[in-house]
Design a protein around this motif. Structure first.
Motif, PDB file in Angstrom:
ATOM      1  N   LEU A 109      35.651  28.653  38.194  1.00  0.00           N
ATOM      2  CA  LEU A 109      34.433  29.380  37.858  1.00  0.00           C
ATOM      3  C   LEU A 109      33.801  29.986  39.112  1.00  0.00           C
ATOM      4  CD1 LEU A 109      32.838  26.965  35.238  1.00  0.00           C
ATOM      5  CD2 LEU A 109      33.937  29.155  34.805  1.00  0.00           C
ATOM      6  N   ALA A 110      33.804  29.217  40.202  1.00  0.00           N
ATOM      7  CA  ALA A 110      33.227  29.735  41.439  1.00  0.00           C
ATOM      8  C   ALA A 110      33.985  30.952  41.930  1.00  0.00           C
ATOM      9  CB  ALA A 110      33.222  28.642  42.503  1.00  0.00           C
ATOM     10  N   LEU A 111      35.326  30.881  41.894  1.00  0.00           N
ATOM     11  CA  LEU A 111      36.131  32.023  42.348  1.00  0.00           C
ATOM     12  C   LEU A 111      35.947  33.222  41.433  1.00  0.00           C
ATOM     13  CD1 LEU A 111      39.404  30.129  43.349  1.00  0.00           C
ATOM     14  CD2 LEU A 111      37.711  31.135  44.878  1.00  0.00           C
ATOM     15  N   SER A 112      35.801  32.989  40.142  1.00  0.00           N
ATOM     16  CA  SER A 112      35.592  34.110  39.210  1.00  0.00           C
ATOM     17  C   SER A 112      34.280  34.818  39.506  1.00  0.00           C
ATOM     18  CB  SER A 112      35.591  33.582  37.774  1.00  0.00           C
ATOM     19  OG  SER A 112      36.832  32.984  37.458  1.00  0.00           O
ATOM     20  N   LEU A 113      33.264  34.048  39.870  1.00  0.00           N
ATOM     21  CA  LEU A 113      31.990  34.684  40.218  1.00  0.00           C
ATOM     22  C   LEU A 113      32.123  35.564  41.457  1.00  0.00           C
ATOM     23  CD1 LEU A 113      29.476  31.770  39.618  1.00  0.00           C
ATOM     24  CD2 LEU A 113      29.518  33.944  38.433  1.00  0.00           C
ATOM     25  N   TYR A 114      32.800  35.046  42.473  1.00  0.00           N
ATOM     26  CA  TYR A 114      32.964  35.823  43.702  1.00  0.00           C
ATOM     27  C   TYR A 114      33.744  37.118  43.448  1.00  0.00           C
ATOM     28  CZ  TYR A 114      31.270  31.933  46.543  1.00  0.00           C
ATOM     29  OH  TYR A 114      30.491  30.959  47.111  1.00  0.00           O
ATOM     30  N   VAL A 115      34.760  37.041  42.548  1.00  0.00           N
ATOM     31  CA  VAL A 115      35.649  38.189  42.350  1.00  0.00           C
ATOM     32  C   VAL A 115      35.072  39.186  41.354  1.00  0.00           C
ATOM     33  CG1 VAL A 115      37.936  38.893  41.556  1.00  0.00           C
ATOM     34  CG2 VAL A 115      37.678  36.867  42.985  1.00  0.00           C
ATOM     35  N   HIS A 116      34.592  38.705  40.182  1.00  0.00           N
ATOM     36  CA  HIS A 116      34.243  39.606  39.090  1.00  0.00           C
ATOM     37  C   HIS A 116      32.766  39.893  38.961  1.00  0.00           C
ATOM     38  CE1 HIS A 116      38.370  39.438  37.900  1.00  0.00           C
ATOM     39  NE2 HIS A 116      38.325  38.138  37.605  1.00  0.00           N
ATOM     40  N   LYS A 117      31.890  39.007  39.508  1.00  0.00           N
ATOM     41  CA  LYS A 117      30.460  39.269  39.409  1.00  0.00           C
ATOM     42  C   LYS A 117      29.890  39.824  40.710  1.00  0.00           C
ATOM     43  CE  LYS A 117      29.734  38.038  35.158  1.00  0.00           C
ATOM     44  NZ  LYS A 117      29.267  39.046  34.159  1.00  0.00           N
ATOM     45  N   LEU A 118      30.296  39.164  41.801  1.00  0.00           N
ATOM     46  CA  LEU A 118      29.796  39.631  43.098  1.00  0.00           C
ATOM     47  C   LEU A 118      30.676  40.709  43.703  1.00  0.00           C
ATOM     48  CD1 LEU A 118      28.791  36.184  44.643  1.00  0.00           C
ATOM     49  CD2 LEU A 118      27.263  37.918  43.722  1.00  0.00           C
ATOM     50  N   HIS A 119      31.950  40.764  43.250  1.00  0.00           N
ATOM     51  CA  HIS A 119      32.910  41.766  43.737  1.00  0.00           C
ATOM     52  C   HIS A 119      33.063  41.688  45.254  1.00  0.00           C
ATOM     53  CE1 HIS A 119      32.807  43.470  39.703  1.00  0.00           C
ATOM     54  NE2 HIS A 119      31.473  43.580  39.780  1.00  0.00           N
ATOM     55  N   VAL A 120      33.144  40.456  45.745  1.00  0.00           N
ATOM     56  CA  VAL A 120      33.337  40.227  47.189  1.00  0.00           C
ATOM     57  C   VAL A 120      34.517  39.289  47.340  1.00  0.00           C
ATOM     58  CG1 VAL A 120      32.271  39.557  49.371  1.00  0.00           C
ATOM     59  CG2 VAL A 120      30.841  40.455  47.526  1.00  0.00           C
ATOM     60  N   PRO A 121      35.753  39.817  47.328  1.00  0.00           N
ATOM     61  CA  PRO A 121      36.925  38.940  47.431  1.00  0.00           C
ATOM     62  C   PRO A 121      36.958  38.126  48.732  1.00  0.00           C
ATOM     63  CG  PRO A 121      37.541  41.136  46.670  1.00  0.00           C
ATOM     64  CD  PRO A 121      36.120  41.230  47.097  1.00  0.00           C
ATOM     65  N   GLU A 122      36.339  38.667  49.767  1.00  0.00           N
ATOM     66  CA  GLU A 122      36.364  37.932  51.032  1.00  0.00           C
ATOM     67  C   GLU A 122      35.636  36.588  50.893  1.00  0.00           C
ATOM     68  OE1 GLU A 122      37.906  38.424  53.796  1.00  0.00           O
ATOM     69  OE2 GLU A 122      38.833  40.260  53.061  1.00  0.00           O
ATOM     70  N   LEU A 123      34.581  36.562  50.103  1.00  0.00           N
ATOM     71  CA  LEU A 123      33.891  35.294  49.865  1.00  0.00           C
ATOM     72  C   LEU A 123      34.766  34.319  49.107  1.00  0.00           C
ATOM     73  CD1 LEU A 123      30.252  36.417  48.948  1.00  0.00           C
ATOM     74  CD2 LEU A 123      31.061  35.424  51.079  1.00  0.00           C
TER      75      LEU A 123
END
Length: 983
Positions: A732-746
């Motif tokens: 869930l944490a990784l999905s937020l970084y990728v699809h909601k925040l759109h910051v793959p580096e995070l």
């Protein structure tokens, strides 16, 4: 300064023959006459004695009578004689130097080389004799039986006077004084001896010398160096000088002068004796002889001299004589010295020498109240009894019940018309108080130290008493941390410090008064408080309260002064909020509630410094937090942040959770304001939000499930991702970084952080394949987005239930066959095992490759190839993936696997070689042979082996019969069994 130090008494009158030399021997007088005879005189028993009880070794103060005469004692007239008591000899100087045995006066040695000698000097400690004849100086040594010549040196002129000076010899020639080195004969000039009087060298008991120059005696050391202030002035050039401590007695043709040996060497007494020509010192008197008479100068008893000097005001000389009293009269000496010091102090005080007077009061060891009675302006504690001094200063006392700031009020006022008298009055008042300050400071150290020691004893007794009684009704007046003032030393210390403080303030020294109060002191609170308030000495008043543990009164005064300084800018620099903070620091460990009570004011003005006070004072965090929550809730979060920055372990999990909730409430308030204005931006970061994110990352004691309930479902995704991470909901944490925040580096940084933390501890579930989870999120964005939204809804709808376990993004295995990808060598060597994942890895079956984040997939594989299980990564990649795109991933992976395979092969070969070498060594050891000869014997029974069956031990040297070996083994078994039974 003139007093009677000696009493003159005629011992011998009208000697029939001219007296050429005189010497004393015990209680007898030896008189050398011009006819060569030696007359022995003794006390006349028919006449009453005027001297103290009889001592056979001292001269008597009574007329002497002739006892016997030794005719032809010397061929020529005697020049001088000297009794050598330690060796039982009499030394006589006539035409030569002769030694006679006492008491029979028989001649035992005549030094032939001393013929023509005119002067000599005897060193009784070493037994050395030096004498001079014309221009030669000879040295002889007494070895117990006779005299041996040691050295002989030449001098420039005829020697007129000679004396030992340590290891050297001081000689006075016709015009000069010289120091002769007794080892090598080297001469060093001192100074000229004068033109009229002959040279005169007199040794002092201290090792120094008196060298006569006309009517002046110059003091020099053993090397001839002048002694400062070393000069004795006689009325005329003396014939002879002898030393009898503490006086120097000089003989001149008309009188005997007695000078003190203390600087400035004043004349003490003059005794008129006409035509006297000989002067010697005996054990208890000075002997003076003329041509036909002999006089004895008997010293007046020291006690009588001290009385004379004290009565005449010669206190210094009287004190010097007190030090010469015999040890048996030590108590008498101390009493006399104290009395003289006291009288001398009053004398000096009356004459305006106040500092010198205080020095003598200090030496007299009188009670300090005795000295303070001379100062009517000094107010003492009411219980103090003031003794009446012998002599007060010539000033009428003032009313001491009230104090004033001006010096004029403590002594009688001069007339207003007399300005000069007023100036002198102020000057005198100031000088007397300055002298008193120095006296009290010197006196105070021992008194305060003694009071502190008694206070420590009281503390120990209290501690022992507390061990046996649980409650005590005993009350004691204590201060300075259990230092009592009801003891004698404590009471005296209170008098001293109270008087010293008043004197410092009356002389205009408030800084010195403040320094006194800063240290250990026993000032009377009531007297000093009134004095300090009247003089507006508030800083000193604060220290007075502080030194007496009156912290509440001190803090109230500080608070009042700070308020006044804010209103009228008075004492602005001296009394500010910082003064209260500094005062509170030492109280944190002893009275934290008092600190919290009086820190409310400074918390409003100096919030940061106040919180640092709480932190540095080790006040319990829960106590401070509850206090701030009630009185200053806006500072609660700041305090918890600083506390956490110092040490996370110092605050409990509840306080950590409370701190995070405070930060979250501020962020939610900020979010609500922006949302209402439709200005919310997920990528906007206020200082409050940055603080919240930092707290969520660094703190581990809060409850993430409870915080998730307060987050809005459509905002604050980064905070939500951190909370999911704390709950191990990594997908869930990784999905937020990728699809909601759109910051793959995070997302990649999140994987790295979890991976690094798992390396140093037991790996948590799903941490091993976290990179594979991120890979699947890139490969299946639509399913992961849908899964995330469903999870969020579930969390919102079921807030009271436990968090469900996160399932994998791909739930079904693809039924489409594909070629099996061979596992890559070395994958099993990865740090994290792929079995730890909670996500089911499967082949992607989604159509529409345009939704796949293929660039991110390749970037992740190329950057983290060493942390990803290659076999499983290749398994989940789409079929249409080109091998060329995987070169950055497969290249280093295959290279590493090949290196590992080669290394393993080399290790395998090396181990096989080592195994062969061990086997070869084993075969060689087994090939060893043993030769049995006719003389071979059994090591157990010492019989020959012969042709019987034998055994050999592993060392290949010890041979035994097989039967003997078997019996020895059986004995061991039996012995062990018996021991086990005994146990």
């Amino acid at each position: 300064m003139v007093h009677n130090a000696y009493d003159s008494f005629k011992l011998i009158n009208n000697c029939p023959t001219k007296i050429d030399a005189v010497e004393s021997y015990g209680s007898k007088l030896l008189v050398g006459c011009s006819d060569g005879s030696l007359r022995i005189y003794g006390p006349d028993s028919s006449i009453a004695d005027q001297s103290p009880p009889f001592d056979p070794l001292t001269l008597r103060k009574k007329p002497y009578a002739l006892e016997r005469t030794v005719a032809w004692f010397s061929k020529k007239a005697l020049l001088s004689m000297k009794v050598l008591e330690s060796r039982g000899l009499l030394l006589s100087l006539s035409e030569s130097i002769a030694f006679h045995r006492l008491p029979n006066f028989e001649t035992i040695v005549v030094i032939a080389k001393a013929k023509g000698a005119n002067v000599y000097s005897w060193d009784d400690r070493r037994g050395f004799l030096c004498f001079a004849r014309q221009k030669r100086v000879c040295i002889f040594r007494h070895d117990g039986h006779g005299f041996l010549e040691v050295k002989e040196f030449g001098v420039p002129d005829t020697v007129k006077s000679i004396s030992w000076s340590g290891e050297n010899i001081c000689v006075g020639v016709r015009k000069d004084y010289m120091i002769l080195n007794a080892t090598n004969g080297a001469l060093s000039e001192v100074f000229s001896s004068g033109k009229i009087a002959p040279p005169l060298v007199v040794p002092l008991p201290s090792g120094e010398l008196i060298l006569g120059k006309e009517n002046i005696g110059v003091l020099v050391d053993q090397n001839g160096k002048l002694v400062q202030a070393g000069r004795i002035c006689w009325s005329e050039a003396p014939i002879a000088v002898v030393i009898q401590k503490p006086y120097a007695i000089a003989l001149s043709p008309r009188r005997v002068e007695i000078h003190s040996l203390r600087v400035p060497y004043p004349l003490i007494q003059t005794i008129v004796l006409h035509d006297a020509c000989h002067l010697i010192k005996s054990n208890n008197a000075i002997v003076v002889a003329s041509n036909n008479s002999v006089y004895g100068l008997f010293p007046v008893p020291l006690g009588a001299q001290i009385v004379q000097l004290t009565a005449s005001g010669e206190f210094e000389e009287a004190l010097a004589l007190c030090k010469l009293l015999p040890p048996k009269d030590a108590d008498l000496r101390v009493a006399r010295e104290r009395s003289i010091h006291t009288r001398y102090a009053h004398y000096l005080f009356d004459n305006g020498c106040y500092e010198e007077a205080m020095e003598h009061f200090l030496a007299s060891q009188v009670d300090i109240t005795y000295v303070l009675s001379l100062y009517p302006s000094i107010v003492l504690p009411k219980t103090t009894t003031i003794p009446k001094p012998e002599k007060l200063i010539g000033l009428s006392p003032d009313d001491s019940s009230c104090l004033s700031d001006d010096l004029e009020t403590w002594l009688p006022q001069p007339s207003d018309s007399d300005e000069n008298a007023a100036f002198e009055f102020k000057k005198t008042s100031h000088n007397t108080l300055m002298a008193l300050i120095k006296y009290l400071q010197k006196k105070g150290y021992n008194i305060v130290e003694k009071a502190a020691a008694e206070g420590m004893e009281e503390v120990v007794l209290d501690a022992i008493w507390d061990n046996f009684t649980s409650a005590r009704s005993k009350k004691s007046n204590k201060r300075h941390g259990n230092i009592p003032i009801n003891s004698a030393a404590g009471h005296m210390a209170a008098i001293l410090d109270t008087a010293l403080l008043q004197a410092l303030l009356l002389t205009g020294q408030p800084s010195a008064a403040l320094e006194l109060l800063n240290g250990l002191n026993y000032c009377d609170v009531k007297i000093c408080e009134e004095l300090l308030r009247n003089g507006n000495h508030y800083a000193a008043l604060v220290e007075l309260y502080k030194s007496n543990s009156m912290h509440r009164e001190s803090l109230k005064l500080l608070h009042q002064l700070v308020e006044e300084s804010k209103r009228n800018q008075s004492h602005a620099e001296e009394f500010g909020p910082e003064a209260i903070i500094e005062y509170l620091k030492p109280l944190c460990g002893t009275d934290p509630m008092l600190v919290l009570e009086f820190s409310l004011f400074v918390l409003e003005n100096r919030p940061t410094q106040t919180i640092e006070l709480f932190l540095s004072g080790n006040i319990p965090a829960d106590m401070v937090n509850a206090y701030l929550k009630q009185h200053a809730p806006n500072m609660q979060g700041r305090y918890l942040e600083l506390m956490l920055a110092m040490n996370e372990n110092r605050i409990s999990a509840n306080l950590q959770n409370e701190m995070v909730q405070i930060s979250l409430s501020e962020v939610l308030e900020w979010y609500s304001e922006l949302s209402a204005q439709q200005m919310w931006d997920e990528k906007a970061y206020s200082p409050t939000r940055k603080k919240l994110l930092s707290a969520l990352e660094s703190i581990s004691g809060y409850n993430p499930e409870a915080l998730l309930e307060h987050l809005p479902p459509d905002a604050l995704f980064e905070e939500r991702a951190i909370l999911f991470g704390k709950m191990n909901q990594h997908e869930l944490a990784l999905s937020l970084y990728v699809h909601k925040l759109h910051v793959p580096e995070l997302a990649l940084a999140y994987c790295d952080r979890v991976y690094d933390s798992a390396v140093h501890r037991l790996p948590v579930k799903s941490s091993g394949n976290l990179y594979l989870t991120l890979l699947q999120i890139y490969l299946n964005p639509q399913k992961t987005t849908k899964y995330f939204e469903n999870s969020i809804m579930n969390l919102v709808s079921s807030s009271n239930t436990s968090t469900q376990k996160v399932s994998s993004v791909a739930s079904l295995k693809s039924k489409v066959g594909r070629k099996k990808i061979a596992s890559i060598e070395g994958a099993e060597d990865m740090r994290i095992s792929p079995s730890n994942t909670d996500t089911t890895i499967e082949e992607s079956s989604e159509e529409g490759g345009s939704t796949i984040m293929f660039d991110r997939v390749l970037d992740l594989l190329s950057r983290r190839w060493d942390r990803i299980n290659g076999a499983y990564a290749l398994k989940i990649l789409p079929r249409e993936t080109k091998l060329q795109n995987l070169l950055p991933f497969l290249g280093p992976l295959v290279k590493k696997s090949s290196e590992a395979y080669r290394n393993s092969s080399v290790i395998k070969s090396l181990r096989q070689t080592e195994s062969l070498q061990v086997k070869d060594e084993l075969y060689n050891q087994r090939k060893a042979t043993v030769k049995i000869s006719r003389d071979s014997t059994c090591s157990l029974c010492d019989k020959k082996i012969g042709t019987t069956v034998f055994a050999i031990y592993p060392n290949r040297k010890t041979l035994v019969h097989f039967v003997c070996f078997r019996d020895s083994q059986n004995k061991k078994v039996v012995t062990r069994g018996s021991l086990l039974k005994k146990r």
